[in-house]
Motif scaffolding. Structure first.
Motif, PDB file in Angstrom:
ATOM      1  N   ASN A  14      39.298  43.991  46.245  1.00  0.00           N
ATOM      2  CA  ASN A  14      40.090  44.866  45.379  1.00  0.00           C
ATOM      3  C   ASN A  14      39.877  44.458  43.921  1.00  0.00           C
ATOM      4  N   GLU A  15      39.474  45.410  43.105  1.00  0.00           N
ATOM      5  CA  GLU A  15      39.227  45.149  41.682  1.00  0.00           C
ATOM      6  C   GLU A  15      40.262  45.931  40.868  1.00  0.00           C
ATOM      7  N   TYR A  16      40.721  45.332  39.777  1.00  0.00           N
ATOM      8  CA  TYR A  16      41.665  46.015  38.885  1.00  0.00           C
ATOM      9  C   TYR A  16      41.145  45.832  37.466  1.00  0.00           C
ATOM     10  N   GLY A  17      40.873  46.944  36.802  1.00  0.00           N
ATOM     11  CA  GLY A  17      40.330  46.850  35.456  1.00  0.00           C
ATOM     12  C   GLY A  17      40.812  47.991  34.594  1.00  0.00           C
ATOM     13  N   ALA A  18      40.456  47.941  33.328  1.00  0.00           N
ATOM     14  CA  ALA A  18      40.762  49.036  32.404  1.00  0.00           C
ATOM     15  C   ALA A  18      39.581  49.149  31.461  1.00  0.00           C
ATOM     16  N   SER A  19      39.051  50.349  31.326  1.00  0.00           N
ATOM     17  CA  SER A  19      37.823  50.518  30.543  1.00  0.00           C
ATOM     18  C   SER A  19      37.982  50.010  29.114  1.00  0.00           C
ATOM     19  N   GLU A  20      39.195  50.170  28.543  1.00  0.00           N
ATOM     20  CA  GLU A  20      39.367  49.768  27.150  1.00  0.00           C
ATOM     21  C   GLU A  20      39.476  48.252  26.979  1.00  0.00           C
ATOM     22  N   LEU A  21      39.695  47.543  28.097  1.00  0.00           N
ATOM     23  CA  LEU A  21      39.861  46.090  28.011  1.00  0.00           C
ATOM     24  C   LEU A  21      38.692  45.373  28.669  1.00  0.00           C
ATOM     25  N   ASP A  22      38.723  45.330  29.977  1.00  0.00           N
ATOM     26  CA  ASP A  22      37.805  44.460  30.703  1.00  0.00           C
ATOM     27  C   ASP A  22      38.198  44.548  32.170  1.00  0.00           C
ATOM     28  N   LEU A  23      37.541  43.726  32.972  1.00  0.00           N
ATOM     29  CA  LEU A  23      37.999  43.512  34.332  1.00  0.00           C
ATOM     30  C   LEU A  23      39.277  42.673  34.230  1.00  0.00           C
ATOM     31  N   ILE A  24      40.367  43.148  34.816  1.00  0.00           N
ATOM     32  CA  ILE A  24      41.661  42.455  34.659  1.00  0.00           C
ATOM     33  C   ILE A  24      41.900  41.477  35.810  1.00  0.00           C
ATOM     34  N   GLN A  27      42.682  37.211  41.534  1.00  0.00           N
ATOM     35  CA  GLN A  27      42.588  36.298  40.394  1.00  0.00           C
ATOM     36  C   GLN A  27      42.447  37.072  39.084  1.00  0.00           C
ATOM     37  N   VAL A  28      43.332  36.746  38.138  1.00  0.00           N
ATOM     38  CA  VAL A  28      43.344  37.435  36.836  1.00  0.00           C
ATOM     39  C   VAL A  28      42.275  36.836  35.923  1.00  0.00           C
ATOM     40  N   ASN A  29      41.639  37.677  35.151  1.00  0.00           N
ATOM     41  CA  ASN A  29      40.654  37.249  34.152  1.00  0.00           C
ATOM     42  C   ASN A  29      41.384  36.543  33.010  1.00  0.00           C
ATOM     43  N   ILE A  59      47.390  34.452  39.069  1.00  0.00           N
ATOM     44  CA  ILE A  59      47.151  35.241  40.286  1.00  0.00           C
ATOM     45  C   ILE A  59      48.077  36.459  40.256  1.00  0.00           C
ATOM     46  N   LEU A  60      47.493  37.643  40.397  1.00  0.00           N
ATOM     47  CA  LEU A  60      48.295  38.867  40.452  1.00  0.00           C
ATOM     48  C   LEU A  60      48.817  39.010  41.880  1.00  0.00           C
ATOM     49  N   LYS A  61      50.140  38.836  42.027  1.00  0.00           N
ATOM     50  CA  LYS A  61      50.744  38.885  43.365  1.00  0.00           C
ATOM     51  C   LYS A  61      50.833  40.323  43.856  1.00  0.00           C
ATOM     52  N   LYS A  62      51.126  41.220  42.913  1.00  0.00           N
ATOM     53  CA  LYS A  62      51.341  42.610  43.313  1.00  0.00           C
ATOM     54  C   LYS A  62      51.127  43.529  42.108  1.00  0.00           C
ATOM     55  N   LEU A  63      50.453  44.642  42.359  1.00  0.00           N
ATOM     56  CA  LEU A  63      50.314  45.695  41.358  1.00  0.00           C
ATOM     57  C   LEU A  63      51.129  46.864  41.892  1.00  0.00           C
TER      58      LEU A  63
END
Length: 437
Positions: free
Chosen positions: A250-260, A270-272, A329-333
């Motif tokens: 599972n990947e979580y990112g935002a184009s304006e920022l980076d891979l989150i 794991q958070v960047n 560590i992102l526990k939950k989105l």
């Protein structure tokens, strides 16, 4: 082997070798050395924008910049003005990487990154994919993404796909006929990994389940599947693991920022922390302790062209109690802040949560392949669905009961069966939409 992907980045002015080397140095820091690194980077980017960015100066105005917690939080709304007015001194639209957010949050805007910042973004992405044995220069990608439908945009993306060693499948046609040709492509192509939007990949897995096919048995080179941009629910993850026969990341990112955040090999999100600083804030902008739910607010530590300092990305989440500054560590989105359902009693509910309630009822027999929920009034919800057969009155009753039980009694639920669901221009599916301002 020609490093075609690296070459295309260098050709466009992104020094990927230097960025990979810089990232390696950051990763080599121990916890003790990491904290001063983070503090100095945070201060550097703040000082830079206070000195070189008129937009940011006027945004911060009279805030006490000596205290990080007093620095105002920015949102997409603040950034909806011409890009030229937001760029730092010394940067022009031609000298930076410019792109547009997808608008899935309802507030699209154009943003910029300086070329060094964007090179670091790519170094970060390549590093994370490397955890699962993926090399962008040599690994073949099966890509489930949208594609611009105008001729110029279409061929530009196809060319980028060629340079990036990937083959793109359309997410706009999810019919069995389309999936037959997707399957044929997997049978004839040594793909190393799948990457793309969650919902079309889940639909492909459902198709494979109906056909009683495990993808790895027809495409033995497949190593991993990485999903992004839409929520991945636990039962969908299990379905993907079963039908693909490879790990699901599972990947979580935002184009304006980076891979989150990116799921690591221990199955933690794991958070960047190398190029971003991520905070969880309450409604009054106070920093919440690990384990508490709040707004995800992010600082881009390297973007000098455009400020993203304490930027509220519009998502709600929780950082795990096991987090450290170096390894959050992102526990939950939990989903987007604008995906909230307001109810007649004044109660609020996360749209995705009752999407999930409906999902658990609706998908048991495999009749309904996809659905979305729309709220038109405080008490009026519509479920639009794609299915082989129309839902029976009993099934509608069961779904309505489950939603009422979770939400409240004074709501009406209607159903509309459609041939296919509308996706955004980028190809994303919005599971819940409220039309109430």
């Amino acid at each position: 082997m020609l490093q075609l992907f690296d070459f295309s980045l260098k050709f466009n002015g992104f020094d990927i070798n230097k960025a990979k080397s810089a990232l390696k140095d950051i990763n080599a820091l121990n916890e003790e050395a990491f904290i001063p690194y983070l503090n100095s980077k945070r201060q550097d980017i703040l000082d830079f924008h206070l000195e070189n960015n008129d937009f940011y100066k006027s945004f911060v105005k009279s805030a006490d910049v000596a205290s990080w917690n007093s620095i105002p939080v920015m949102t997409k709304r603040h950034l909806q003005q011409p890009l030229e007015q937001r760029l730092s001194k010394g940067y022009t639209a031609n000298s930076v990487y410019v792109n547009k957010t997808s608008g899935s949050s309802g507030d699209p805007f154009i943003f910029a990154k300086d070329k060094w910042c964007h090179a670091l973004t790519w170094a970060e992405i390549m590093n994370r994919f490397g955890w699962f044995g993926i090399d962008f220069n040599t690994s073949k990608q099966a890509r489930f993404y949208g594609i611009p439908l105008d001729k110029k945009g279409y061929y530009k993306e196809r060319l980028k796909d060629w340079f990036s060693n990937r083959y793109r499948f359309s997410v706009f046609d999810l019919s069995d006929n389309a999936f037959e040709s997707v399957l044929a492509k997997f049978q004839s192509t040594p793909f190393d990994y799948i990457n793309g939007y969650t919902s079309p990949i889940v639909q492909f897995a459902k198709f494979l389940k109906r056909k009683k096919i495990v993808l790895k048995s027809v495409c033995p080179t497949l190593k991993v599947c990485i999903v992004t941009s839409e929520m991945l629910f636990d039962n969908d993850k299990t379905l993907l693991e079963t039908q693909f026969g490879v790990p699901i990341v599972n990947e979580y990112g935002a184009s304006e920022l980076d891979l989150i955040a990116f799921q690591n090999t221990e199955d933690q999100w794991q958070v960047n922390s190398e190029t971003l600083y991520v905070e969880i804030l309450d409604d009054n902008d106070n920093i919440l302790p690990y384990g508490q739910e709040g707004r995800i607010v992010i600082t881009s530590l390297y973007n000098k062209a455009h400020p993203f300092i304490r930027y509220d990305i519009g998502d709600i989440g929780i950082l795990s109690e096991e987090s450290t500054l170096q390894k959050p560590i992102l526990k939950k989105l939990i989903g987007r802040t604008n995906d909230i359902a307001r109810l007649p009693s004044g109660k609020k509910a996360a749209g995705l949560t009752f999407y999930y309630i409906t999902k658990s009822v609706i998908e048991n027999d495999g009749n309904v392949s996809e659905f979305v929920i729309e709220q038109s009034e405080l008490d009026a919800f519509k479920i639009k669905y794609v299915s082989k057969n129309a839902l029976s009155n009993d099934e509608k009753e069961t779904i309505s009961k489950a939603m009422i039980q979770y939400l409240e009694p004074e709501i009406s639920i209607t159903f509309e069966r459609v041939a296919k669901l509308d996706r955004s221009k980028s190809g994303k599916l919005k599971q819940f939409t409220s039309f109430i301002n």
